[in-house]
Design a protein around this motif. Structure first.
Motif, PDB file in Angstrom:
ATOM      1  N   ARG A   1       2.906  10.327  12.037  1.00 44.08           N
ATOM      2  CA  ARG A   1       3.480  11.459  12.780  1.00 44.08           C
ATOM      3  C   ARG A   1       2.313  12.178  13.442  1.00 44.08           C
ATOM      4  NH1 ARG A   1       8.718  13.125  11.291  1.00 44.08           N
ATOM      5  NH2 ARG A   1       9.615  12.091   9.486  1.00 44.08           N
ATOM      6  N   LEU A   2       1.437  11.405  14.040  1.00 44.50           N
ATOM      7  CA  LEU A   2       0.146  11.907  14.503  1.00 44.50           C
ATOM      8  C   LEU A   2       0.217  12.547  15.878  1.00 44.50           C
ATOM      9  CD1 LEU A   2      -1.961   8.773  13.496  1.00 44.50           C
ATOM     10  CD2 LEU A   2      -1.792  10.927  12.233  1.00 44.50           C
ATOM     11  N   ASN A   3      -0.732  13.462  16.134  1.00 44.38           N
ATOM     12  CA  ASN A   3      -0.881  13.956  17.502  1.00 44.38           C
ATOM     13  C   ASN A   3      -1.435  12.824  18.361  1.00 44.38           C
ATOM     14  OD1 ASN A   3      -3.780  13.911  17.276  1.00 44.38           O
ATOM     15  ND2 ASN A   3      -3.702  15.899  16.248  1.00 44.38           N
ATOM     16  N   TYR A   5       0.879  -1.174   0.000  1.00 47.24           N
ATOM     17  CA  TYR A   5       0.000   0.000   0.000  1.00 47.24           C
ATOM     18  C   TYR A   5       0.916   1.223   0.000  1.00 47.24           C
ATOM     19  CZ  TYR A   5      -3.540  -3.406   1.314  1.00 47.24           C
ATOM     20  OH  TYR A   5      -4.384  -4.487   1.335  1.00 47.24           O
ATOM     21  N   THR A   6       0.876   1.983  -1.074  1.00 44.33           N
ATOM     22  CA  THR A   6       1.821   3.073  -1.272  1.00 44.33           C
ATOM     23  C   THR A   6       1.084   4.385  -1.486  1.00 44.33           C
ATOM     24  OG1 THR A   6       3.318   1.509  -2.362  1.00 44.33           O
ATOM     25  CG2 THR A   6       3.775   3.858  -2.659  1.00 44.33           C
ATOM     26  N   GLU A   7       1.531   5.428  -0.806  1.00 41.61           N
ATOM     27  CA  GLU A   7       0.910   6.739  -1.029  1.00 41.61           C
ATOM     28  C   GLU A   7       1.857   7.865  -0.679  1.00 41.61           C
ATOM     29  OE1 GLU A   7      -2.650   7.070   1.231  1.00 41.61           O
ATOM     30  OE2 GLU A   7      -1.736   6.340   3.078  1.00 41.61           O
ATOM     31  N   ASN A   8       1.574   9.001  -1.258  1.00 39.59           N
ATOM     32  CA  ASN A   8       2.312  10.242  -0.968  1.00 39.59           C
ATOM     33  C   ASN A   8       1.377  11.162  -0.196  1.00 39.59           C
ATOM     34  OD1 ASN A   8       3.569   9.101  -3.628  1.00 39.59           O
ATOM     35  ND2 ASN A   8       5.096  10.502  -2.810  1.00 39.59           N
ATOM     36  N   GLU A   9       1.419  11.045   1.094  1.00 42.23           N
ATOM     37  CA  GLU A   9       0.562  11.823   1.989  1.00 42.23           C
ATOM     38  C   GLU A   9       1.349  12.159   3.252  1.00 42.23           C
ATOM     39  OE1 GLU A   9      -2.446  12.923   1.516  1.00 42.23           O
ATOM     40  OE2 GLU A   9      -3.245  11.747  -0.155  1.00 42.23           O
ATOM     41  N   SER A  10       0.946  13.220   3.922  1.00 36.16           N
ATOM     42  CA  SER A  10       1.596  13.591   5.173  1.00 36.16           C
ATOM     43  C   SER A  10       1.278  12.569   6.263  1.00 36.16           C
ATOM     44  CB  SER A  10       1.116  14.984   5.617  1.00 36.16           C
ATOM     45  OG  SER A  10       1.566  15.251   6.936  1.00 36.16           O
ATOM     46  N   GLY A  11       2.306  12.188   7.005  1.00 33.97           N
ATOM     47  CA  GLY A  11       2.103  11.274   8.127  1.00 33.97           C
ATOM     48  C   GLY A  11       1.403  11.936   9.294  1.00 33.97           C
ATOM     49  N   ALA A  12       1.210  13.268   9.221  1.00 31.86           N
ATOM     50  CA  ALA A  12       0.499  13.987  10.282  1.00 31.86           C
ATOM     51  C   ALA A  12      -1.003  13.887  10.119  1.00 31.86           C
ATOM     52  CB  ALA A  12       0.919  15.454  10.289  1.00 31.86           C
ATOM     53  N   LYS A  13      -1.458  13.289   8.992  1.00 33.47           N
ATOM     54  CA  LYS A  13      -2.887  13.099   8.748  1.00 33.47           C
ATOM     55  C   LYS A  13      -3.287  11.676   9.116  1.00 33.47           C
ATOM     56  CE  LYS A  13      -4.258  14.041   4.687  1.00 33.47           C
ATOM     57  NZ  LYS A  13      -4.269  14.153   3.209  1.00 33.47           N
ATOM     58  N   LEU A  14      -4.385  11.519   9.815  1.00 37.21           N
ATOM     59  CA  LEU A  14      -4.877  10.183  10.148  1.00 37.21           C
ATOM     60  C   LEU A  14      -5.554   9.535   8.947  1.00 37.21           C
ATOM     61  CD1 LEU A  14      -5.560   7.861  12.075  1.00 37.21           C
ATOM     62  CD2 LEU A  14      -7.559   9.173  12.825  1.00 37.21           C
ATOM     63  N   GLU A  15      -6.455  10.283   8.299  1.00 40.34           N
ATOM     64  CA  GLU A  15      -7.232   9.733   7.196  1.00 40.34           C
ATOM     65  C   GLU A  15      -6.430   9.767   5.899  1.00 40.34           C
ATOM     66  OE1 GLU A  15     -10.043   8.161   7.480  1.00 40.34           O
ATOM     67  OE2 GLU A  15     -10.199   8.567   9.627  1.00 40.34           O
ATOM     68  N   ARG A  16      -5.633   8.706   5.703  1.00 41.48           N
ATOM     69  CA  ARG A  16      -4.879   8.542   4.464  1.00 41.48           C
ATOM     70  C   ARG A  16      -5.498   7.388   3.685  1.00 41.48           C
ATOM     71  NH1 ARG A  16       0.285   7.468   7.448  1.00 41.48           N
ATOM     72  NH2 ARG A  16      -0.763   8.251   9.294  1.00 41.48           N
ATOM     73  N   PRO A  17      -5.849   7.595   2.413  1.00 37.76           N
ATOM     74  CA  PRO A  17      -6.606   6.586   1.661  1.00 37.76           C
ATOM     75  C   PRO A  17      -6.002   5.190   1.681  1.00 37.76           C
ATOM     76  CG  PRO A  17      -6.514   8.634   0.427  1.00 37.76           C
ATOM     77  CD  PRO A  17      -5.623   8.825   1.618  1.00 37.76           C
ATOM     78  N   GLU A  26       6.846  18.357  14.407  1.00 33.49           N
ATOM     79  CA  GLU A  26       6.512  19.686  14.936  1.00 33.49           C
ATOM     80  C   GLU A  26       7.741  20.584  15.005  1.00 33.49           C
ATOM     81  OE1 GLU A  26       4.608  18.776  18.622  1.00 33.49           O
ATOM     82  OE2 GLU A  26       2.631  18.497  17.690  1.00 33.49           O
ATOM     83  N   ASP A  27       8.903  20.028  15.384  1.00 32.58           N
ATOM     84  CA  ASP A  27      10.135  20.812  15.444  1.00 32.58           C
ATOM     85  C   ASP A  27      10.505  21.343  14.061  1.00 32.58           C
ATOM     86  OD1 ASP A  27      10.343  20.414  18.128  1.00 32.58           O
ATOM     87  OD2 ASP A  27      11.902  18.872  18.019  1.00 32.58           O
ATOM     88  N   ARG A  28      10.389  20.494  13.045  1.00 29.95           N
ATOM     89  CA  ARG A  28      10.738  20.927  11.691  1.00 29.95           C
ATOM     90  C   ARG A  28       9.777  21.994  11.197  1.00 29.95           C
ATOM     91  NH1 ARG A  28      10.011  17.660   7.984  1.00 29.95           N
ATOM     92  NH2 ARG A  28       9.140  15.848   9.037  1.00 29.95           N
ATOM     93  N   ARG A  29       8.488  21.833  11.526  1.00 33.06           N
ATOM     94  CA  ARG A  29       7.495  22.841  11.154  1.00 33.06           C
ATOM     95  C   ARG A  29       7.792  24.183  11.824  1.00 33.06           C
ATOM     96  NH1 ARG A  29       2.824  22.706   7.904  1.00 33.06           N
ATOM     97  NH2 ARG A  29       1.568  23.424   9.648  1.00 33.06           N
ATOM     98  N   ASN A  30       8.155  24.108  13.113  1.00 32.38           N
ATOM     99  CA  ASN A  30       8.467  25.343  13.843  1.00 32.38           C
ATOM    100  C   ASN A  30       9.695  26.040  13.261  1.00 32.38           C
ATOM    101  OD1 ASN A  30       6.312  25.109  15.619  1.00 32.38           O
ATOM    102  ND2 ASN A  30       7.495  23.958  17.142  1.00 32.38           N
TER     103      ASN A  30
END
Length: 210
Positions: A75-77, A38-50, A140-144
């Protein structure tokens, strides 16, 4: 037991299949084959990944989810991580990661006592939570740092925002000129319909009135 490999990259420019051969070799070391990828290009910070949700839907009780690293899975909260764990637990899915040796027990059935398996499972769950928390903190550190860099650049009048991908736009313009549909171009170039519309609009000659 089926092993289902999950491969993720954050952006379309990154190769989500980069670790595929490595995971195939890893599973082979333990006498297993990977049943599905199962392969996708999505942010790991999102829960709902197809593709992640599809993997969980397809999985049967006791299947294994194989990942290169825990941050490929999430990379979820904390709230979303707890939700994901409940989804996995509902089907008794085990997460095996190359970076987490205690998770390998899911690939070694019958090699230890029930007591030892319970101990290792408890240790693995604790380490899994810790690695997930580290992955989130790193995100979060990289985003900051990114936001701080943008703020400094804006203060110095140097911030120009993300530049346009002119090469991609040239390709889109060429495909439009050749008569390809928006859907064909989306599939070929891996871009949004909005970008195609922008290129189409920019390519049209401006009519002048006399």
């Amino acid at each position: 037991m089926f092993i289902r490999a999950y491969l993720r990259a954050s952006t379309k420019e990154q190769d989500a299949n980069r670790a595929k051969d490595e995971l195939i070799a890893f599973a082979r070391e333990y006498g297993h084959k990977i049943a599905a990828f199962y392969t996708e290009n999505e942010s790991g910070a999102k829960l709902e990944r197809p593709q992640l949700m599809q993997l969980i839907d397809d999985a049967s009780d006791g299947d294994v989810i194989l990942v290169e690293q825990i941050d490929r899975l999430a990379r979820l909260n904390q709230a979303d991580w707890d939700t994901l764990k409940r989804k996995l637990s509902a089907k008794r899915l085990s997460v095996v990661s190359k970076e987490l040796p205690t998770s390998y027990m899911a690939l070694q059935q019958g090699n230890s006592s029930e007591f030892m398996e319970s101990v290792l499972r408890a240790i693995n769950d604790m380490l899994l939570d810790m690695l997930a928390a580290i992955a989130r903190k790193d995100y979060e550190d990289r985003r900051n740092r990114q936001m701080q860099g943008i703020a400094r650049a804006k203060a110095q009048g140097k911030y120009k925002g993300r530049g346009k991908d002119m090469e991609k736009r040239k390709i889109i313009a060429s495909l439009l000129k050749s008569g390809h549909s928006y859907s064909d171009i989306q599939q070929t170039v891996k871009c949004s319909r909005q970008l195609i519309a922008e290129v189409s609009k920019a390519s049209k000659p401006i009519s002048s009135s006399i």
